[in-house]
Scaffold this motif. Structure first.
Motif, PDB file in Angstrom:
ATOM      1  N   LEU A  68      39.804  24.452  46.237  1.00 31.49           N
ATOM      2  CA  LEU A  68      39.918  25.122  47.322  1.00 31.49           C
ATOM      3  C   LEU A  68      39.180  26.350  47.583  1.00 31.49           C
ATOM      4  O   LEU A  68      38.553  26.940  48.639  1.00 31.49           O
ATOM      5  N   ALA A  69      39.336  27.208  46.679  1.00 29.80           N
ATOM      6  CA  ALA A  69      38.812  28.693  46.384  1.00 29.80           C
ATOM      7  C   ALA A  69      37.077  28.557  46.618  1.00 29.80           C
ATOM      8  O   ALA A  69      36.340  29.016  47.408  1.00 29.80           O
ATOM      9  N   GLY A 122      49.719  26.990  48.729  1.00 29.77           N
ATOM     10  CA  GLY A 122      50.542  26.717  47.261  1.00 29.77           C
ATOM     11  C   GLY A 122      50.054  25.675  46.421  1.00 29.77           C
ATOM     12  O   GLY A 122      50.110  24.649  46.741  1.00 29.77           O
ATOM     13  N   THR A 123      49.128  26.081  45.561  1.00 32.01           N
ATOM     14  CA  THR A 123      48.616  25.134  44.413  1.00 32.01           C
ATOM     15  C   THR A 123      48.972  25.388  43.093  1.00 32.01           C
ATOM     16  O   THR A 123      48.406  25.275  42.056  1.00 32.01           O
ATOM     17  N   ASP A 124      50.438  25.841  42.872  1.00 30.57           N
ATOM     18  CA  ASP A 124      51.082  26.343  42.072  1.00 30.57           C
ATOM     19  C   ASP A 124      51.945  25.328  41.397  1.00 30.57           C
ATOM     20  O   ASP A 124      52.800  25.737  40.450  1.00 30.57           O
ATOM     21  N   GLY A 136      44.685  26.329  39.168  1.00 28.10           N
ATOM     22  CA  GLY A 136      44.370  25.051  38.544  1.00 28.10           C
ATOM     23  C   GLY A 136      43.344  24.399  39.133  1.00 28.10           C
ATOM     24  O   GLY A 136      42.540  24.924  40.198  1.00 28.10           O
ATOM     25  N   PRO A 137      42.978  23.094  39.036  1.00 31.69           N
ATOM     26  CA  PRO A 137      41.800  22.507  39.630  1.00 31.69           C
ATOM     27  C   PRO A 137      41.823  22.432  41.148  1.00 31.69           C
ATOM     28  O   PRO A 137      40.899  22.529  41.742  1.00 31.69           O
ATOM     29  N   THR A 138      43.257  22.106  41.719  1.00 33.01           N
ATOM     30  CA  THR A 138      43.203  22.154  43.135  1.00 33.01           C
ATOM     31  C   THR A 138      42.843  23.627  43.877  1.00 33.01           C
ATOM     32  O   THR A 138      42.245  23.659  44.817  1.00 33.01           O
ATOM     33  N   TYR A 170      39.865  19.581  49.281  1.00 38.33           N
ATOM     34  CA  TYR A 170      38.703  19.426  49.915  1.00 38.33           C
ATOM     35  C   TYR A 170      38.923  19.065  51.651  1.00 38.33           C
ATOM     36  O   TYR A 170      38.103  19.390  52.232  1.00 38.33           O
ATOM     37  N   ASN A 171      39.856  18.487  51.743  1.00 39.13           N
ATOM     38  CA  ASN A 171      40.264  18.012  53.019  1.00 39.13           C
ATOM     39  C   ASN A 171      40.887  19.445  53.764  1.00 39.13           C
ATOM     40  O   ASN A 171      40.545  19.628  55.061  1.00 39.13           O
TER      41      ASN A 171
END
Length: 501
Positions: free
Chosen positions: A26-27, A168-170, A20-22, A317-318
């Motif tokens: 991050l990638a 985990g960005t799921d 997703g956007p998160t 981003y952090n």
């Protein structure tokens, strides 16, 4: 390309679970730092619905740093005024969201409307340009970690993937938090179930100049908002508590007909629909050893006020620069500051989105997220006076830079590097000078500007995510304090040059 101190059996540096956007943010941030990333997505493509459609001012600044702000601005548009309807008759327009004009220090004034599916695709486009990709059809089923890394297993795939770290960005129902056994504390914001859908209306059914709202006597309000950059409208409506909400195309058409003056035939297509109940919940912790939670996996918001997606992107981003620094040799203790900084912010944003949902506050300056700070963070070292206009932990404002027309401080900050900035320290009011001969690492760029009120006179070490890490007055205090900060918090990574730009 930077060489990472990988464990012998590591396949990748970081495994990111959920595109997703998160996860995409991050990638992007990791790949531009030369980090080897697996971005695993259980679906066969990116999410297809609008859901979160507001991009706040601070998030646009993040996207500016990632090289994407101009694309987002071209793809989206401003929020239109609201137009209430009663029995098919329009009333007087009003604005639900406070407008804000750009300023010298805050160049992205108001909220940008962009459906979530397009946000994801723009991020994927940037990831591809940087040499990254999304691994579709990767459903996480197993996760074990030890002192050196994390082993991940995916459904229908032989073997496993070994990563130094995993994130985990799921989402709230994702596998990572469940496999870690981390609880989520919170509850229902509003017991009334809601339906959200992306629909296409017949030509002339409603003007695209307004966000149309339809009050309901039973609290079952409805809204049809034209989605900027598309031909669709986002339909949102609430039902009485206990209603079983159906999401099929005919059910969506029936809901629109029941709550507006439009006949079902005026809804020519239903592209996507989902039912939900507004909740607010916060993960009990954001880190478990070498595994982190970000985005909806760590905090769940009411959609009111557009805080969820924006808070999530800023989580990534952090975390991105900190993972990159540790992989380059910084002490692992740096990673603990991710939860220290972001969990407090997420808790505040959960409270804000809940208050907006309940009508206790407006969608105003607070929702733009420009005032968020890390002043209490262990990474923030303020050595100027308490009355200084800019403190360690604050967002570094934009402003004019150099003699070229249109050149900005954000142009100086853009990229994975650090910035050492002197403001107003020349021998005369008009002189622009960095007066101290410092020995700084290669990845810290030095710049100087003349007097500028949002900063005040002094020295500033600015983190890769645009927040001030250290401040100095330049008078009677050691300007080498910035070097000491880098040595203390980054260790060997203080001398490693970042990849990318």
């Amino acid at each position: 390309m930077r060489t990472h101190d990988n464990s012998p059996d590591a396949d990748v540096d970081v495994a990111v679970i959920g595109a997703g956007p998160t996860g995409l943010t991050l990638a992007v941030d990791l790949v531009r730092r030369g980090v080897r990333v697996l971005l695993a997505e259980r679906g066969t493509d990116l999410f297809a619905g609008s859901r979160g459609k507001g991009i706040q001012s601070r998030t646009l600044e993040v996207l500016d740093d990632l090289g994407l702000a101009s694309r987002f601005l071209a793809a989206g548009g401003p929020y239109p005024p609201n137009l209430p309807w009663t029995a098919g008759t329009p009333g007087d327009e009003f604005r639900m969201i406070e407008e804000a004009e750009p300023t010298e220090s805050e160049p992205y004034g108001g909220s940008l409307m962009l459906p979530q599916w397009r946000t994801a695709r723009l991020l994927r486009e940037r990831l591809t340009e940087l040499g990254g990709e999304v691994a579709y059809g990767h459903e996480l089923t197993g996760l074990e970690q030890d002192a050196e890394g994390v082993r991940l297993r995916f459904a229908g795939r032989a073997g496993s993937v070994r990563a130094r770290y995993a994130v985990g960005t799921d989402g709230a129902r994702g596998a990572v938090r469940r496999l870690l056994g981390i609880g989520m504390t919170g509850g229902t914001v509003d017991p009334k179930p809601m339906l959200v859908a992306d629909v296409r209306l017949a030509e002339g059914a409603l003007p695209r100049t307004h966000w149309h709202v339809f009050p309901g006597a039973d609290g079952g309000f409805a809204a049809l908002c034209p989605l900027a950059g598309t031909d669709d409208f986002q339909f949102v409506t609430a039902f009485p508590e206990g209603t079983a909400v159906e999401t099929g195309p005919e059910a969506v058409r029936a809901a629109i007909a029941a709550r507006t003056h439009l006949a079902p035939s005026r809804v020519t297509a239903v592209a996507w629909a989902s039912a939900f109940t507004a909740r607010a919940a916060l993960a009990d912790r954001f880190q478990d050893g070498r595994v982190f939670l970000a985005g909806d996996a760590a905090h769940v918001h009411s959609p009111a006020g557009g805080q969820g997606l924006n808070t999530s992107i800023q989580d990534a981003y952090n975390l991105g620069w900190k993972l990159g620094a540790v992989l380059a040799g910084a002490p692992e203790a740096l990673l603990a500051t991710y939860e220290e900084e972001r969990r407090a912010v997420a808790a505040g944003m959960l409270d804000l989105s809940t208050r907006v949902h309940r009508g206790e506050t407006r969608r105003g300056k607070e929702t733009r997220q420009l005032g968020l700070h890390y002043r209490e963070s262990s990474l923030s070292e303020h050595t100027r006076g308490a009355d200084a206009p800019l403190r360690a932990g604050d967002r570094a404002p934009d402003g004019p830079f150099g003699d070229a027309p249109g050149e900005r401080l954000f142009d100086v900050f853009r990229g994975p590097h650090w910035t050492y900035l002197a403001v107003g320290l020349g021998r005369t009011p008009d002189e622009v000078a960095l007066p101290f001969p410092l020995t700084l690492p290669a990845h810290v760029r030095t710049h100087a500007i003349g007097p500028y009120a949002p900063y005040g006179r002094g020295l500033f070490l600015i983190r890769p995510d645009g927040y001030v890490a250290w401040t100095g007055s330049g008078e009677g205090l050691n300007p080498e304090g910035a070097v000491a900060w880098l040595e203390r918090h980054l260790g060997a990574a203080a001398h490693a040059a970042p990849d990318g730009a």
